[in-house]
Design a protein around this motif. Structure first.
Motif, PDB file in Angstrom:
ATOM      1  N   ILE A 116      25.086  31.282  41.007  1.00 38.45           N
ATOM      2  CA  ILE A 116      26.119  30.454  41.630  1.00 38.45           C
ATOM      3  C   ILE A 116      27.497  30.958  41.223  1.00 38.45           C
ATOM      4  O   ILE A 116      28.393  31.152  42.060  1.00 38.45           O
ATOM      5  N   THR A 117      27.688  31.165  39.916  1.00 46.25           N
ATOM      6  CA  THR A 117      28.988  31.633  39.422  1.00 46.25           C
ATOM      7  C   THR A 117      29.363  32.976  40.032  1.00 46.25           C
ATOM      8  O   THR A 117      30.496  33.185  40.483  1.00 46.25           O
ATOM      9  N   THR A 118      28.406  33.892  40.048  1.00 40.74           N
ATOM     10  CA  THR A 118      28.673  35.217  40.602  1.00 40.74           C
ATOM     11  C   THR A 118      29.095  35.136  42.060  1.00 40.74           C
ATOM     12  O   THR A 118      30.128  35.695  42.468  1.00 40.74           O
ATOM     13  N   MET A 119      28.312  34.418  42.860  1.00 39.94           N
ATOM     14  CA  MET A 119      28.559  34.374  44.301  1.00 39.94           C
ATOM     15  C   MET A 119      29.801  33.564  44.641  1.00 39.94           C
ATOM     16  O   MET A 119      30.588  33.964  45.510  1.00 39.94           O
ATOM     17  N   ARG A 120      29.989  32.435  43.997  1.00 40.28           N
ATOM     18  CA  ARG A 120      31.163  31.634  44.359  1.00 40.28           C
ATOM     19  C   ARG A 120      32.456  32.318  43.937  1.00 40.28           C
ATOM     20  O   ARG A 120      33.487  32.208  44.604  1.00 40.28           O
ATOM     21  N   THR A 121      32.415  33.094  42.845  1.00 39.41           N
ATOM     22  CA  THR A 121      33.603  33.841  42.442  1.00 39.41           C
ATOM     23  C   THR A 121      33.870  34.982  43.415  1.00 39.41           C
ATOM     24  O   THR A 121      35.021  35.265  43.771  1.00 39.41           O
ATOM     25  N   GLY A 122      32.795  35.632  43.864  1.00 39.53           N
ATOM     26  CA  GLY A 122      32.961  36.665  44.882  1.00 39.53           C
ATOM     27  C   GLY A 122      33.526  36.107  46.168  1.00 39.53           C
ATOM     28  O   GLY A 122      34.402  36.711  46.799  1.00 39.53           O
ATOM     29  N   ALA A 123      33.036  34.931  46.574  1.00 38.55           N
ATOM     30  CA  ALA A 123      33.531  34.291  47.797  1.00 38.55           C
ATOM     31  C   ALA A 123      34.982  33.857  47.644  1.00 38.55           C
ATOM     32  O   ALA A 123      35.787  33.987  48.578  1.00 38.55           O
ATOM     33  N   ALA A 124      35.336  33.337  46.465  1.00 41.87           N
ATOM     34  CA  ALA A 124      36.730  32.954  46.224  1.00 41.87           C
ATOM     35  C   ALA A 124      37.638  34.175  46.337  1.00 41.87           C
ATOM     36  O   ALA A 124      38.728  34.115  46.928  1.00 41.87           O
ATOM     37  N   GLY A 125      37.176  35.295  45.767  1.00 40.32           N
ATOM     38  CA  GLY A 125      37.950  36.527  45.900  1.00 40.32           C
ATOM     39  C   GLY A 125      38.098  36.953  47.348  1.00 40.32           C
ATOM     40  O   GLY A 125      39.160  37.432  47.767  1.00 40.32           O
ATOM     41  N   ALA A 126      37.031  36.765  48.123  1.00 40.99           N
ATOM     42  CA  ALA A 126      37.088  37.121  49.547  1.00 40.99           C
ATOM     43  C   ALA A 126      38.124  36.291  50.279  1.00 40.99           C
ATOM     44  O   ALA A 126      38.862  36.803  51.136  1.00 40.99           O
ATOM     45  N   TRP A 127      38.211  34.994  49.962  1.00 40.73           N
ATOM     46  CA  TRP A 127      39.231  34.150  50.598  1.00 40.73           C
ATOM     47  C   TRP A 127      40.635  34.573  50.168  1.00 40.73           C
ATOM     48  O   TRP A 127      41.572  34.551  50.968  1.00 40.73           O
ATOM     49  N   GLY A 128      40.763  34.996  48.912  1.00 39.57           N
ATOM     50  CA  GLY A 128      42.052  35.516  48.480  1.00 39.57           C
ATOM     51  C   GLY A 128      42.454  36.752  49.269  1.00 39.57           C
ATOM     52  O   GLY A 128      43.605  36.892  49.702  1.00 39.57           O
ATOM     53  N   LEU A 129      41.497  37.641  49.494  1.00 40.18           N
ATOM     54  CA  LEU A 129      41.784  38.846  50.276  1.00 40.18           C
ATOM     55  C   LEU A 129      42.137  38.499  51.714  1.00 40.18           C
ATOM     56  O   LEU A 129      43.088  39.054  52.295  1.00 40.18           O
ATOM     57  N   LYS A 130      41.365  37.594  52.308  1.00 41.10           N
ATOM     58  CA  LYS A 130      41.598  37.231  53.717  1.00 41.10           C
ATOM     59  C   LYS A 130      42.993  36.635  53.913  1.00 41.10           C
ATOM     60  O   LYS A 130      43.641  36.869  54.932  1.00 41.10           O
ATOM     61  N   MET A 131      43.450  35.866  52.937  1.00 39.17           N
ATOM     62  CA  MET A 131      44.721  35.177  53.087  1.00 39.17           C
ATOM     63  C   MET A 131      45.915  36.014  52.632  1.00 39.17           C
ATOM     64  O   MET A 131      47.040  35.777  53.079  1.00 39.17           O
ATOM     65  N   LEU A 132      45.693  36.996  51.741  1.00 33.45           N
ATOM     66  CA  LEU A 132      46.828  37.639  51.082  1.00 33.45           C
ATOM     67  C   LEU A 132      46.928  39.146  51.258  1.00 33.45           C
ATOM     68  O   LEU A 132      48.033  39.691  51.279  1.00 33.45           O
TER      69      LEU A 132
END
Length: 326
Positions: free
Chosen positions: A111-127
């Motif tokens: 869970i930690t691995t995937m949700r952190t990866g997904a959070a990073g993906a949202w950071g990339l998409k927005m920034l």
């Protein structure tokens, strides 16, 4: 009835069977939105170093309108490597907010691995710049791998990837994990970390946060950075002089100032990523902007992902259900 209560256990294999990247992306976005709209609460983080050499933490929160309550107990035990084990350890517990009874305990590593990866993906998409073609990742562990994988999926334009290891040596296992991307993206070990930063559109730092990873002068206009490793007081990955130059985005203001990169320059103006997703704050990247997403991890991310797993497990009869009378 109280004497008929059940408690569900989901181990590592159960979680890996149920966890889907698209579901995690949706759950993590929901967590950012809930946080922005203050429908979800994030309680003060516990993060303490232990005499054993490990770091222990608790991230907790709730969403009253959804009946969602729980916490993740997690941390980092570097000595686990000597036993052939994973140094990151995490356990998630979901609870009934009406009674305080535990509903489900879940192995939290994936869970930690995937949700952190997904959070990073949202950071990339927005920034990050939409025309980004090159990425540099510091680290070659589990989190570095998931961050790079999400980046390659979200940005098909990425054609060059370089990675930096702590000892400068190649990591064949890390390289092999990206063989499916080899036809469109060239992955190479970086021979010079400053040069890798200077010539990359996206920089991802996913290390234990033991100190600055590159020199400040290497960072060029137009770069976006996802910073993952600073999650405890005293940890850092960015050198002095970087944060005053950037447009800073965090997952949580207070948490970033306490345990993230922002602790090193707490007066730096910043906005929360959730506020970009909800439209509370407008963000228009200029070509010369340097942007940083300081990722400290929200309890709400763990809870929304865990809730999805719990619902799927119940529907598909996955896991171990045991009697838990009270």
């Amino acid at each position: 009835m109280p004497d008929q209560s059940r408690f569900l256990l989901l181990d590592r294999d159960d979680v890996e069977r149920l966890l889907q990247p698209a579901d995690v992306m949706a759950a993590v976005k929901e967590a950012f939105v809930l946080h922005s709209e203050r429908e979800g609460r994030v309680f003060p983080v516990v993060r303490e170093r232990l005499a054993t050499g490990g770091v222990f933490g608790i991230k907790s929160g709730d969403v009253p309108s959804q009946g969602l309550l729980g916490f993740k107990a997690a941390g980092f035990w570097p000595e686990n490597r000597k036993q052939g084990g994973e140094p990151h350890q995490a356990t998630v517990l979901l609870m009934d907010p009406a009674t305080g009874r535990p509903l489900c305990m879940i192995d939290g590593n994936a869970i930690t691995t995937m949700r952190t990866g997904a959070a990073g993906a949202w950071g990339l998409k927005m920034l990050a710049r939409a025309d980004s073609t090159s990425v540099c990742v510091f680290g070659a562990g589990v989190q570095a791998a998931v961050q790079l994988r999400f980046a390659l999926v979200q940005f098909p334009s990425l054609s060059q990837a370089r990675y930096v290891t702590h000892d400068g040596a190649r990591n064949p296992q890390f390289e092999a994990a990206f063989s499916t991307f080899s036809s469109r993206c060239d992955l190479q070990l970086a021979s010079d970390r400053n040069d890798a930063v200077a010539t990359s559109d996206i920089v991802i730092t996913a290390t234990p946060g033991a100190g600055a990873l590159f020199d400040a002068h290497a960072l060029q206009p137009g770069t976006h950075l996802n910073c993952v490793g600073a999650d405890t007081r005293g940890k850092r990955e960015l050198p002095d002089g970087v944060l005053p130059r950037v447009r800073l985005v965090v997952d949580d203001h207070e948490q970033a100032k306490q345990i993230g990169e922002t602790q090193w320059a707490p007066s730096t103006p910043c906005i929360e990523l959730g506020d970009l997703l909800t439209g509370k704050h407008a963000f228009q990247r200029q070509p010369s902007d340097i942007t940083v997403f300081d990722m400290t991890g929200l309890a709400l991310q763990d809870l929304t992902v865990a809730r999805g797993l719990y619902r799927r497990a119940v529907a598909e009869h996955v896991g171990s259900s045991i009697a838990w009378p009270w």
